[in-house]
Design a protein around this motif. Structure first.
Motif, short mmCIF file in Angstrom:
data_model
loop_
_atom_site.label_atom_id
_atom_site.label_comp_id
_atom_site.label_asym_id
_atom_site.label_seq_id
_atom_site.Cartn_x
_atom_site.Cartn_y
_atom_site.Cartn_z
N ASP A 2 39.55 -29.25 28.24
CA ASP A 2 40.45 -28.98 29.36
C ASP A 2 41.86 -28.76 28.84
O ASP A 2 42.31 -29.42 27.90
N TYR A 3 42.57 -27.85 29.49
CA TYR A 3 43.93 -27.52 29.09
C TYR A 3 44.89 -27.69 30.25
O TYR A 3 44.49 -27.66 31.41
N MET A 4 46.17 -27.85 29.93
CA MET A 4 47.22 -27.88 30.94
C MET A 4 48.28 -26.84 30.58
O MET A 4 48.38 -26.41 29.43
N THR A 5 49.06 -26.45 31.56
CA THR A 5 50.10 -25.44 31.36
C THR A 5 51.40 -26.11 30.93
O THR A 5 51.50 -27.34 30.89
N GLU A 8 52.70 -28.38 33.77
CA GLU A 8 51.97 -29.64 33.87
C GLU A 8 52.36 -30.60 32.74
O GLU A 8 52.55 -31.79 32.97
N ALA A 9 52.50 -30.06 31.53
CA ALA A 9 52.88 -30.90 30.39
C ALA A 9 54.30 -31.42 30.55
O ALA A 9 54.59 -32.58 30.22
N LYS A 12 54.22 -34.30 32.96
CA LYS A 12 53.54 -35.45 32.35
C LYS A 12 54.44 -36.16 31.33
O LYS A 12 54.50 -37.38 31.28
N TRP A 13 55.18 -35.37 30.52
CA TRP A 13 55.98 -35.93 29.44
C TRP A 13 57.44 -36.13 29.79
O TRP A 13 58.19 -36.71 29.01
N PRO A 42 46.08 -28.89 25.17
CA PRO A 42 44.98 -29.81 25.49
C PRO A 42 45.47 -30.97 26.36
O PRO A 42 46.57 -31.50 26.16
N LYS A 43 44.67 -31.34 27.36
CA LYS A 43 45.06 -32.42 28.28
C LYS A 43 45.23 -33.76 27.56
O LYS A 43 46.01 -34.59 28.00
N ASP A 44 44.54 -33.96 26.44
CA ASP A 44 44.65 -35.23 25.74
C ASP A 44 45.71 -35.21 24.63
O ASP A 44 45.83 -36.17 23.87
#
Length: 60
Positions: A2-5, A8-9, A12-13, A42-44
């Motif tokens: 799974d990936y994020m854009t 989104e990152a 999150k950060w 990557p989501k992780d």
């Protein structure tokens, strides 16, 4: 996987999408790939350390 854009990152950060773009372009985020004009992270993935600041303190 799974990936994020970038957006989104950045949420999150807690940094701007422009900063995430710079980190991707500098190959500081492992596993980030560019598809056409969009970075996929990557989501992780962990937020890379900020090299603009030193974490160590000197003792006298």
């Amino acid at each position: 996987m799974d990936y994020m854009t970038l957006k989104e990152a950045s949420e999150k950060w807690g940094v701007t999408p422009r900063r995430i773009n710079y980190l991707c372009a500098a190959d500081r985020i492992p596993g980030a790939i560019k598809m056409a004009t969009i970075w996929l992270i990557p989501k992780d993935a962990q937020k890379p350390a900020d090299k603009r600041y030193k974490n160590s303190k000197t003792t006298l």
